[in-house]
Design an enzyme around this catalytic site. Structure first.
Site, PDB file in Angstrom:
ATOM      1  N   GLU A 278       0.829  -1.206   0.000  1.00  0.00           N
ATOM      2  CA  GLU A 278       0.000   0.000   0.000  1.00  0.00           C
ATOM      3  C   GLU A 278       0.867   1.261   0.000  1.00  0.00           C
ATOM      4  OE1 GLU A 278      -4.188   0.359   2.034  1.00  0.00           O
ATOM      5  OE2 GLU A 278      -2.641   0.928   3.484  1.00  0.00           O
ATOM      6  N   GLU A 281       2.290   1.688  -3.421  1.00  0.00           N
ATOM      7  CA  GLU A 281       1.224   2.155  -4.314  1.00  0.00           C
ATOM      8  C   GLU A 281       0.975   3.649  -4.110  1.00  0.00           C
ATOM      9  OE1 GLU A 281      -3.514   1.270  -5.300  1.00  0.00           O
ATOM     10  OE2 GLU A 281      -2.562   0.375  -3.530  1.00  0.00           O
ATOM     11  N   CYS A 298      -8.144  -1.764   3.930  1.00  0.00           N
ATOM     12  CA  CYS A 298      -7.989  -2.856   4.912  1.00  0.00           C
ATOM     13  C   CYS A 298      -9.313  -3.295   5.513  1.00  0.00           C
ATOM     14  CB  CYS A 298      -7.065  -2.414   6.045  1.00  0.00           C
ATOM     15  SG  CYS A 298      -5.442  -1.912   5.521  1.00  0.00           S
ATOM     16  N   SER A 318      -7.233   1.994  -2.430  1.00  0.00           N
ATOM     17  CA  SER A 318      -6.009   1.239  -2.694  1.00  0.00           C
ATOM     18  C   SER A 318      -6.395  -0.128  -3.217  1.00  0.00           C
ATOM     19  CB  SER A 318      -5.193   1.091  -1.410  1.00  0.00           C
ATOM     20  OG  SER A 318      -4.197   0.098  -1.561  1.00  0.00           O
ATOM     21  N   LYS A 357     -15.301  -9.535   8.066  1.00  0.00           N
ATOM     22  CA  LYS A 357     -14.289 -10.419   7.485  1.00  0.00           C
ATOM     23  C   LYS A 357     -14.915 -11.717   6.969  1.00  0.00           C
ATOM     24  CE  LYS A 357     -10.541  -7.977   8.050  1.00  0.00           C
ATOM     25  NZ  LYS A 357      -9.762  -7.502   6.880  1.00  0.00           N
ATOM     26  N   GLU A 360     -15.886 -10.750   3.595  1.00  0.00           N
ATOM     27  CA  GLU A 360     -14.730 -10.499   2.737  1.00  0.00           C
ATOM     28  C   GLU A 360     -14.126 -11.791   2.198  1.00  0.00           C
ATOM     29  OE1 GLU A 360     -10.788  -7.709   2.988  1.00  0.00           O
ATOM     30  OE2 GLU A 360     -11.057  -9.174   4.602  1.00  0.00           O
ATOM     31  N   GLU A 365     -13.552 -12.302  -5.709  1.00  0.00           N
ATOM     32  CA  GLU A 365     -12.225 -11.838  -6.118  1.00  0.00           C
ATOM     33  C   GLU A 365     -11.102 -12.476  -5.306  1.00  0.00           C
ATOM     34  OE1 GLU A 365     -15.124  -8.303  -6.365  1.00  0.00           O
ATOM     35  OE2 GLU A 365     -14.631  -9.876  -4.917  1.00  0.00           O
ATOM     36  N   CYS A 502     -10.391  -1.525  14.636  1.00  0.00           N
ATOM     37  CA  CYS A 502     -10.621  -2.962  14.823  1.00  0.00           C
ATOM     38  C   CYS A 502     -10.889  -3.329  16.281  1.00  0.00           C
ATOM     39  CB  CYS A 502      -9.425  -3.758  14.313  1.00  0.00           C
ATOM     40  SG  CYS A 502      -9.070  -3.509  12.562  1.00  0.00           S
TER      41      CYS A 502
END
Length: 573
Positions: A278, A281, A298, A318, A357, A360, A365, A502
């Site tokens: 990241e 990038e 994230c 990102s 999560k 996710e 993907e 988190c």
């Protein structure tokens, strides 16, 4: 100051203080259900009624401000009788399946009923609410037959997150809390953050339990490897009854091995890997005219929010995967090859503070390894249940170390668990890469804090970089609106969906802001105590690039560690 008497004890408090707040300062317990210390006063459950001298009716302690000379009785026979009657009315509409309820042992209704000694048959005819059971979401299970209409979830979703997935429908006896138009949760704009679960006092909203899937994989003899997120070592003990902020990393590792996990790895490692990708990038965008501001990716709840409400701004995200997903991809490629294990025989499990999560890891993907990169994601609360189920005496466990080669993470990876942590971790690396100089002080105090939106300007060898740190989706909306309008003054924006980051995730034990402060303190203390505190100095990350990935944003690292996004605007219809 206002002088009053509560249960015979005198106290002086500030004007505007409620009876409930004053009583708590005297350590006088008044039961509550709809009240939450971080939310607005609702006074709908009425279980906190008290007796005030000179008043005929019993006011609710959560909403009644104190007055000079007030005399309050919190547990008179009249009060106890009223509370028991209110509890009988609530229980008449509530299922009695406590033994198989997800909140058994942690249910606030159960606790109040026990404290009130509700040990006799209910005088009122039972009429349980219509069951609208919904397990369509990968993260959240709804059982509206257990709803007590406290309104906490509505406020958390509407005011806290700015989404309004659920609202009260109908009036009076027919009131219920539901998504719009009778939709299932999976068909709404819910981002799976689990903040509704955090505030629900009963079993109406709960975490989708995936622990049986883990047991099945262990029973089948699969090579079951686990990764532990940075904040888990801070919040797991709390789910087992320890004080907030208690760090028990070594005991968690030991407990997981006793449960049957083949390997236990540290997600701090891929937090460091995330910074490498990241951060590189961001520098590429900054130097080569890429899309700015760049926004972190994230947090899966934030990513889904952006796909739903900011679908035209997806190029600002990102492309780096989250640490969870990077770990999954590395486990089934690099690790499988080094360990000489067929990836088909590996079950990759993540232990996360986050209910999103679960969503996710199921994204289409996330299969760049050739397999589903992360097979199962469980929360802190689920792991705590597995530890209790296994009969493990957590106190007696000796500390153990993470397994190699992914057992070393930096302090930069550790602070990913709190709001501002991703930004600070990135700045520690970006500063030294750009300037070629060693940071004189690692702590970036200007990005730390609890404000919903914080901003800072960092000097990188004469180049001024403006950054923003955001937590809570209602705050994220403000920043996203600026990006949409083309007026955003920032180069880099960190966004976390949950208040506190988190450590405030929906998969942890229920939080308050006071508890978040203890968790945050522990996160930064862990960072200070780690031998390596910068992501780019992690020798195992360096080795991974040398042996397998090549370089940040290289061909292989881009394939395995980066992803794409797509619009979910249809969910708004």
């Amino acid at each position: 100051m206002i002088n009053l008497t509560i249960d015979g004890e005198a106290i002086a408090v500030e004007e505007g203080t409620t009876i409930l707040e004053a009583a708590r300062r005297l350590n006088v317990h008044i039961p509550t259900l709809c009240h939450h210390e971080d939310q607005a006063v609702k006074a709908v459950c009425r279980i906190c009624v008290v007796e005030v001298e000179g008043q005929r009716l019993l006011p609710t302690a959560c909403s009644m401000p104190v007055s000079e000379g007030m005399v309050v009785k919190t547990a008179s026979p009249k009060v106890i009788k009223a509370r028991k009657n209110i509890m009988e009315l609530i229980l008449a509409r509530h299922p009695q399946d406590c033994l198989v309820c997800s909140k058994n042992g942690k249910c606030q209704l159960q606790k109040v009923a026990r404290d009130l000694n509700m040990n006799r048959p209910n005088r009122y005819e039972r009429d349980v609410r219509e069951s609208r059971f919904d397990d369509s979401s990968p993260s959240i299970v709804r059982d509206m037959s257990k709803c007590i209409l406290c309104g906490r979830c509505v406020e958390a979703c509407t005011k806290g997150q700015g989404i309004t997935v659920m609202a009260k429908e109908n009036r009076g006896y027919g009131t219920s809390v539901v998504p719009p138009y009778g939709k299932k949760l999976v068909d709404t704009c819910c981002v799976n953050c689990g903040q509704c679960i955090q505030v629900c006092p009963v079993g109406a909203l709960s975490i989708r339990d995936n622990t049986d899937e883990v047991y099945d994989q262990i029973a089948k003899g699969k090579h079951v490897v686990a990764q532990i997120a940075p904040s888990v070592r801070i919040t797991l003990a709390e789910s087992l009854g320890y004080a907030p902020g208690t760090v028990t990393t070594g005991k968690i590792i030991h407990a997981m091995r006793k449960i049957g996990f083949s390997k236990v790895f540290d997600s701090d490692f891929t937090a460091d890997l995330t910074i490498m990708e990241e951060g590189t990038e961001f520098l590429n965008r900054l130097k080569n005219g890429g899309t700015l501001p760049m926004m972190t990716s994230c947090c899966p709840a934030w990513v889904k929010y952006c796909e739903t409400y900011g679908y035209e701004q997806l190029s600002h995200l990102s492309s780096a995967k989250s640490p969870q997903q990077m770990f999954g991809a590395v486990i089934k490629t690099y690790y499988a090859k080094k360990a000489e294990i067929d990836p088909k025989e590996i079950c990759s499990v993540s232990v996360m503070p986050c209910t999103a999560k679960k969503f996710e890891c199921k994204r289409s993907e996330m299969c760049d390894s050739g397999y589903q990169d992360v097979d199962i994601s469980i929360t802190v609360e689920e792991l705590a249940k597995m530890i209790r189920t296994a009969g493990i005496h957590f106190d007696d466990l000796e500390d153990q170390e993470f397994d190699s080669p992914f057992g070393l993470g930096s302090g930069a990876g550790q602070i990913f668990g709190t709001t501002g942590g991703v930004m600070e971790a990135a700045l520690r690396t970006v500063y030294e890469v750009v300037t070629g100089e060693t940071l004189p002080r690692l702590e970036f105090d200007q990005v730390r804090g609890t404000e919903g939106i914080r901003e800072a300007e960092i000097d990188l060898n004469g180049m001024k970089v403006r950054v923003a740190i955001v937590h809570g989706l209602s705050n994220a909306k403000k920043v996203l609106d600026e990006v949409k309008a083309g007026t955003s003054p920032y180069h880099f924006i960190e966004v976390m969906a949950c208040e506190g980051g988190c450590i405030g995730g929906g998969g942890n034990a229920p939080k308050t802001r006071r508890i978040l402060a203890e968790r945050r303190r522990a996160i930064y203390e862990e960072d200070r105590n780690l031998p390596i505190r910068k992501s780019h100095e992690n020798p195992y990350v360096q080795k991974l690039y040398e042996e397998y990935l090549g370089e940040p944003l290289g061909e292989r690292s881009h394939k395995l560690l980066h992803t794409t996004y797509h619009s979910r605007r249809d969910l708004l219809r």
